[in-house]
Design a protein around this motif. Structure first.
Motif, short mmCIF file in Angstrom:
data_model
loop_
_atom_site.label_atom_id
_atom_site.label_comp_id
_atom_site.label_asym_id
_atom_site.label_seq_id
_atom_site.Cartn_x
_atom_site.Cartn_y
_atom_site.Cartn_z
N THR B 181 0.66 -1.20 -0.07
CA THR B 181 -0.15 -0.11 0.06
C THR B 181 0.84 1.20 0.01
OG1 THR B 181 -1.59 -1.29 1.19
CG2 THR B 181 -2.03 1.05 1.15
N ALA B 182 1.88 1.12 0.83
CA ALA B 182 2.92 2.26 1.00
C ALA B 182 3.39 2.97 -0.38
CB ALA B 182 3.89 2.20 1.97
N ALA B 183 3.88 1.75 -1.04
CA ALA B 183 4.51 2.13 -2.33
C ALA B 183 3.59 2.81 -3.37
CB ALA B 183 5.04 0.66 -2.96
N LYS B 184 2.34 2.40 -3.46
CA LYS B 184 1.52 3.31 -4.16
C LYS B 184 1.02 4.47 -3.73
CE LYS B 184 0.34 1.50 -7.96
NZ LYS B 184 1.30 2.11 -8.94
N VAL B 185 0.80 4.55 -2.34
CA VAL B 185 0.56 5.93 -1.85
C VAL B 185 1.74 6.90 -2.07
CG1 VAL B 185 0.20 7.05 0.30
CG2 VAL B 185 -1.13 5.08 -0.28
N ASN B 186 2.94 6.30 -1.70
CA ASN B 186 4.03 7.12 -1.94
C ASN B 186 4.37 7.66 -3.21
OD1 ASN B 186 6.12 8.68 -0.66
ND2 ASN B 186 7.49 7.10 -0.89
N GLN B 187 4.10 6.43 -4.34
CA GLN B 187 4.40 7.14 -5.88
C GLN B 187 3.67 8.31 -6.05
OE1 GLN B 187 3.13 4.34 -8.80
NE2 GLN B 187 3.32 5.72 -10.39
N TYR B 188 2.14 8.27 -5.68
CA TYR B 188 1.53 9.49 -6.07
C TYR B 188 1.72 10.64 -4.94
CZ TYR B 188 -0.49 6.24 -9.17
OH TYR B 188 -0.60 5.28 -10.30
N ALA B 189 2.13 10.44 -3.77
CA ALA B 189 2.62 11.66 -2.97
C ALA B 189 3.68 12.31 -3.43
CB ALA B 189 2.70 11.12 -1.64
N LEU B 190 4.61 11.72 -4.12
CA LEU B 190 6.01 12.25 -4.55
C LEU B 190 5.73 13.05 -5.74
CD1 LEU B 190 8.28 9.25 -4.03
CD2 LEU B 190 8.61 11.61 -2.98
N LEU B 191 4.79 12.56 -6.74
CA LEU B 191 4.55 13.34 -8.09
C LEU B 191 3.30 14.58 -7.74
CD1 LEU B 191 4.51 10.29 -10.14
CD2 LEU B 191 6.19 11.94 -10.15
N PRO B 192 3.59 15.72 -8.45
CA PRO B 192 2.49 16.78 -8.10
C PRO B 192 0.98 16.40 -8.72
CG PRO B 192 4.22 17.32 -10.01
CD PRO B 192 4.83 16.14 -8.87
N GLN B 193 1.21 15.49 -9.69
CA GLN B 193 0.03 14.79 -10.22
C GLN B 193 -0.92 14.45 -9.28
OE1 GLN B 193 2.88 14.41 -11.69
NE2 GLN B 193 2.81 13.30 -13.49
N GLY B 194 -0.42 13.74 -8.13
CA GLY B 194 -1.18 12.97 -7.38
C GLY B 194 -1.76 13.71 -6.34
N HIS B 195 -1.23 15.12 -6.03
CA HIS B 195 -1.77 16.02 -4.89
C HIS B 195 -3.20 16.11 -4.60
CE1 HIS B 195 2.66 17.10 -4.16
NE2 HIS B 195 2.56 15.81 -4.19
N PRO B 196 -3.81 16.34 -5.75
CA PRO B 196 -5.11 16.69 -5.52
C PRO B 196 -6.16 15.61 -4.68
CG PRO B 196 -4.72 17.15 -7.71
CD PRO B 196 -3.61 16.60 -7.22
N GLU B 197 -5.78 14.34 -4.95
CA GLU B 197 -6.40 13.36 -4.36
C GLU B 197 -5.83 12.82 -3.10
OE1 GLU B 197 -8.22 10.69 -7.43
OE2 GLU B 197 -6.65 11.49 -8.17
N ARG B 198 -4.56 13.45 -2.69
CA ARG B 198 -3.70 12.59 -1.75
C ARG B 198 -4.49 12.30 -0.23
NH1 ARG B 198 1.74 16.17 -0.87
NH2 ARG B 198 2.80 14.85 0.37
N ALA B 199 -5.28 13.33 0.21
CA ALA B 199 -5.67 13.03 1.69
C ALA B 199 -6.67 11.52 1.56
CB ALA B 199 -6.30 14.19 2.14
#
Lengths: 638, 252, 221
Positions: B181-199
């Motif tokens: 789970t962490a690998a997927k969450v972190n991939q998108y936390a690192l990239l700006p594209q992933g930020h809108p849905e982060r929380a």
């Protein structure tokens, strides 16, 4: 009787797709949810198509034989994906990508389709970046590009050596998003066994639950096949173990024409076969040929270790025959020449089916550190598999089956000759002609799935009438009974040879007679032998277990039974096409120097075969290829 | 040079709806150049021809990327080598006459389907809760609109290498799916594209992970040793950060 | 997601475990160790420390309440996590053979349980019983020093205390680094300074606590 109509839109090449999108009929948003579409396969093409069609509002049912849609073999693509972004400012354009692809395909692809592919390439990159695919970047934060075979520009986008994986996981994510939303119903561990045709339209499938063995019926308004290529007909290939041609073959038997089955791509740099037990072949990046020198001993049957063979007794045959391109000749040439020297008895390694790829000179010239930086991971992979150290002993390589350009014939809308049945990705024939360029397979899969099919399928759904049918329709009952009968027959043989044993026999025959080089006598011999092997298979195969359980041997047997039939069509096509083009080299058709000789006068067409019944010869339909933009010319690499 | 070895296999056999058991087989004349799965192929051919049912095991690409294969070999996920999937493990690493114990990945969230095949669909269900960026086809802006720092793109790629084989879960003493789970969450936390849905992403994915019966991480790092792609526990730290941040913000 | 779901999520539970543990570590364990060290300086100083502590009753009570809450949360969450993990982990039949998992990590529930037993006994031994009285600078004060000496004349007690301090050490050595990682600070697998520090603190604290009964025992010989 099928009539091929490619339905290529009118107008200038660059405007065809735009015009076509305007002209196709649309399905009103409220009506979309009334249409059910089945998508078979969850590779790049299948996953992207299922996700996109669900976004549009269709009810999508997606099928895969794997435990998860993320396993499809698109995942193994290493190199990258092409796009005409021209970020490096090196003169690339949509037109150039189109041009390179048509030429690379040795003028056996349909121009309009290729142009559309080049057009979509840029949209793919935009979409994939937005999906969070971690493409390689420059220090400035912008996307990096690298060059790839067959092009003079750098247009390949990549994510380390795992581009296919990353793109597939992107499409897989999109699919999961739609599954969560309820737009896609996912059927994992479910293999498609047959296509159901009602009133001349593809209206559903019979599937087998691979865990319980239960046969299930699924009705829909359209069926999309995204089931990949048929490379595994050769038994040994770089394809994944479960890749098969069954869905395409069943479609063929239900009325979809099969196009150009003789076109297979053979990749020159694979790790050679090392034993009888070998189950598959592993590809090594082609980039190795940039610094490695390919050679074999001059003497036949020279069994000395490589390091004991003096320089004077080595034959660097590519450098000798092609002084200007040397070791960097295109894939088909490199492959064919390796076969030739091995056929002469000069192959190396325990089986004699390998040539050396030597880095000694490069290590001396550039230093070990440099070579390690460039190829370290590949050397490590080679070492892991062969237990040999390529820094000190030359690598051994041999060509292997890798991709199939042939596939189900489709029109510009990607619909097969069976109305309502679509084929996208490697399973169709459309974009690569007789030879595919590197980094183009991913591009085609995603173009078809994200951008083409979702725009063209409406045309059929909006303009066709669908009688209301349920899974109790007799066509379903018939198909299911036939499928069950076939499985039961396979289990009933109870012979003395394993499925793999027959598959290997078929594969090695094809590899010999319909592999890197083909000739009339060999193809005719193969045409005689295939029915014999098939007969022996049905008389003597041993499939243990039952049909009501997870039974991998039965799954395999059912696929191999189809390969046994498909192989015949493949050889027939190879025999019919008496010219050499791309991956199809007919020994009768070569120049004086031994290069492939195309015959545009007589063979500038797509061969589309129509099934005419089990004991009947298939009928050949020809789709003439017209080249408005790229002029026919012969390749030369001297 | 390759040579031939003989082995004794103790293999877990289990049919649908039944209790499993170990059975012992002899694997004779195995080439040391063969891969572990090719060794199983040979054993299966012999079983088939002697009228027994072959061992069911999952596999597909045999190049270490599809994530299908994986079993416990002598108690270790994917066998004995770091950063190696079972299909890439070769028989030269075993000794002549050795006994090899092979059993399926064990975790409550991975019920056994048959023999060495387990049901890992729970991992897909975690992804379905937000292991993606919700962009519809056609929505995307020009690819070079947002530059992404090279180091971040590289770190995201490190996380994105996960092949979803489930070894981390099977290796975890708690049957937890944190590394996955962490690998997927972190991939998108690192990239700006992933930020809108982060929380929302981290909250939903963690909630689903818990719901599916995976255990709780106790930071013992067995997962990172087991991971054939070398996914690091820094992703787990990042997941914890994401979770804290998402909950402190009380975003919906 | 509501608060309850956050708190009882896997990460939420561990955050509470880590937080309650750290509260006990910082507000109780460290001051307690500081006090204990004063034992080495003789009865006057030690008894005077105990007396001063008494004068700070409001603060002490506050801390005691906080401790009670922390212990309850820590135990409740610890037991929950351990039970959930037992359910989630399907027992493998073949031997497990990696060395990554430390002994301390493996024994967390055991050492945790031991610490609980120890706390009960420790309270019974010293806190919840009548204390002898002695005179200090003309005042009448509790003779904690004497009580301690008295207790540790028995070798059984000494062995019990030392043994249970090993449990404290083991518990801390995994707990500290694990808490840091749970808060989202990356603790690498190999060569981590946080891991090393965690071990050093654990060893240091456990031996400081363990040395008191030993010295007391030797002192009375």
């Amino acid at each position: 009787m099928v009539k091929l109509d490619a339905r290529i839109p009118d107008g200038p090449m660059a405007e065809k797709w735009t015009n076509h999108k305007f002209k196709v009929k649309l399905v009103n948003p409220a009506n979309k949810r009334k249409h059910k579409v089945i998508v078979v396969g969850t590779g790049l093409a299948g996953a992207s198509a299922a996700a996109t069609m669900s976004e549009l509002g269709y009810q999508v049912h997606s099928f895969t034989y794997s435990d998860s849609p993320r396993r499809a073999h698109s995942i193994a693509a290493q190199g990258g994906i092409n796009a005409a972004k021209n970020y490096p400012n090196d003169g690339d354009s949509i037109y150039r990508l189109f041009y390179d692809t048509v030429k690379g395909g040795d003028f056996r692809s349909r121009e309009a389709n290729v142009y559309r592919l080049a057009e979509c390439s840029n949209l793919i990159i935009d979409h994939c970046v937005a999906q969070g695919i971690p493409f390689a970047r420059e220090y400035g934060g912008y996307l990096a590009n690298r060059s790839f075979g067959g092009a003079q520009v750098s247009r390949t986008f990549y994510a380390r050596g795992q581009t296919g994986q990353q793109l597939l996981l992107g499409a897989f994510g999109a699919l999961q998003k739609e599954i969560k939303k309820g737009g896609v119903k996912m059927h994992t561990r479910t293999e498609v066994i047959d296509i159901v045709v009602i009133d001349g339209q593809a209206r559903g499938i019979i599937a087998r639950n691979l865990v319980t063995g239960e046969l299930t019926r699924h009705v829909a308004d359209a069926v999309v096949l995204a089931t990949g290529g048929y490379g595994n007909v050769f038994f040994l290939s770089t394809n994944a173990m479960n890749c098969n041609a069954s869905a395409a073959w069943r479609a063929y038997k239900k009325g979809a024409c099969f196009a150009n089955p003789c076109y297979t791509q053979i990749h020159p740099t694979c790790i050679p076969v090392h034993g009888e037990y070998q189950s598959k072949l592993t590809l090594m990046s082609e980039s190795l040929r940039n610094d490695g020198r390919i050679w074999v001993p001059k003497q036949k049957g020279d069994k000395r270790p490589a390091n004991e063979i003096p320089e004077a007794e080595r034959d660097y045959y590519l450098e000798r025959k092609y002084p200007s391109f040397g070791n960097l000749v295109p894939r088909d040439l490199a492959s064919r020449n390796a076969k030739q020297v091995c056929d002469e008895g000069r192959g190396v390694g325990p089986t004699g089916q390998a040539v050396y790829l030597d880095f000694a000179e490069a290590i001396q010239r550039l230093g070990r550190d440099n070579i390690e930086a460039k190829y370290g991971n590949l050397f490590e992979m080679y070492n892991r598999i062969t237990d040999e150290d390529p820094y000190t002993t030359p690598m051994m390589i041999y060509p292997a089956v890798h991709y199939t350009m042939g596939g189900l014939w489709v029109d510009y809308n990607l619909m097969t000759t069976l109305p309502g049945l679509y084929a996208i990705g490697e399973v169709n024939f459309s974009d690569h002609g007789a030879n595919r360029l590197g980094a183009s397979a991913l591009m085609q899969g995603l173009a078809d799935g994200y951008f083409v099919l979702p725009n063209t399928i409406n045309d059929y759904l909006a303009s066709s009438s669908f009688t209301k049918v349920g899974t109790d329709h007799e066509a379903f009952a018939e198909s299911e009974a036939a499928a069950k009968d076939k499985l039961d027959r396979l289990l009933a043989v109870n012979g003395s040879r394993t499925v793999d044993d027959f598959h290997k026999e078929l594969g090695s025959l094809l590899w010999e007679k319909c592999g890197m080089a083909r000739n009339e006598a060999g193809l005719k011999e193969a045409l005689e032998r295939i029915p014999q092997i098939r007969k022996a298979f049905w008389e003597n195969v041993n499939v243990p277990g039952s049909a009501d359980d997870l039974n991998q041997a039965l799954e395999k047997a059912n696929r191999v039974a189809d390969f046994m039939e498909f192989a015949e069509l493949m050889v027939k096509d190879a025999l019919e096409r008496a010219e050499s083009c791309g991956g199809h080299f007919r020994e009768e058709s070569q120049t004086e120097e031994g290069e492939a000789l195309r015959d545009d006068e007589n063979f500038c067409y797509v061969s589309a075969w129509e099934f005419k019944g089990l004991d009947q010869e298939p009928e050949l339909h020809k789709e003439a290829l017209e080249f408005e933009e790229v002029h026919l010319s012969q390749r030369s690499y001297k | 040079m390759s040579k031939k070895i003989s082995l004794t296999l103790k293999v877990w056999r289990q049919n649908r709806g039944e209790e499993g058991r170990f059975e012992t087989y002899q694997a004779g004349n195995i080439d040391t150049d063969a891969s572990f799965l090719e060794m199983l192929d040979v054993v299966n051919d012999e079983l088939t021809l002697s009228g027994k049912e072959p061992i069911a095991f999952e596999h597909d690409c045999r190049e270490g990327i599809c994530g299908c294969c994986g079993s416990l070999v002598n108690g270790k996920t994917h066998g004995s080598h770091e950063r190696t999937t079972l299909c890439q493990l070769h028989m030269r690493h075993f000794k002549d006459g050795e006994m090899i114990v092979i059993e399926p990945f064990r975790a409550t969230a991975f019920p056994v389907i048959k023999d060495l095949i387990v049901d890992r669909s729970a991992l897909d269900r975690i992804i379905a809760e937000g292991g993606y960026i919700s962009v519809k086809t056609g929505n995307a802006p020009e690819a070079s609109t947002t530059p992404v720092k090279k180091a971040l793109a590289e770190a995201a790629m490190d996380a994105a290498e996960c092949i979803g084989c489930g070894a981390c879960v099977a290796a975890c003493p708690n049957g937890a799916a944190m590394l996955f789970t962490a690998a997927k969450v972190n991939q998108y936390a690192l990239l700006p594209q992933g930020h809108p849905e982060r929380a929302q992403r981290v909250k939903n994915m963690v909630a689903k992970m818990d719901e599916l019966g995976f255990g709780n991480c106790s930071n013992e790092y067995e997962c990172a040793v087991a991971c054939p792609k070398g996914i690091d526990v820094k992703n787990i730290a990042a997941l914890n950060r994401e979770f804290i941040k998402a909950n402190l913000k009380c975003e919906k | 997601m509501d608060i309850k779901q956050t708190v009882f999520s896997s990460i939420g539970q561990k955050l509470l475990l880590a937080t309650s543990g750290l509260i006990m570590f910082l507000l109780f364990l460290i001051p307690h160790m500081g006090g204990n060290i004063l034992f080495l300086f003789g009865p006057d100083i030690f008894n005077s420390y105990a007396e001063h502590l008494h004068q700070l009753v409001p603060i002490v009570i506050g801390i005691e309440v906080l401790m009670m809450v922390s212990i309850s949360v820590h135990m409740f969450m610890g037991i929950r996590v351990a039970l959930e993990n037992r359910t989630a982990h399907d027992k493998r039949l073949s031997q497990k053979s990696t060395k990554e998992r430390s002994l301390a990590a493996r024994l967390m529930p055991v050492s945790g349980g031991m610490i609980f037993i120890f706390i009960i006994k420790h309270l019974l031994d010293f806190t919840l019983r009548a204390k002898p009285v002695t005179e200090l600078h003309g005042h009448e004060v509790n003779d904690v020093y004497g009580m301690l000496l008295d207790k540790f004349t028995q070798p059984g007690h000494v062995i019990f205390y030392v043994l249970f301090m090993v449990a404290v050490g083991l518990h801390l050595s995994h707990a500290l680094q694990s808490a840091v990682q749970t808060y989202g600070v990356y603790v690498p697998r190999k060569g981590s300074r946080i891991k090393l520090l965690s071990k050093l603190i654990a060893i240091g604290m456990a031996s400081t606590f363990a040395i008191i009964p030993i010295i007391a025992f030797l002192h009375t010989r």
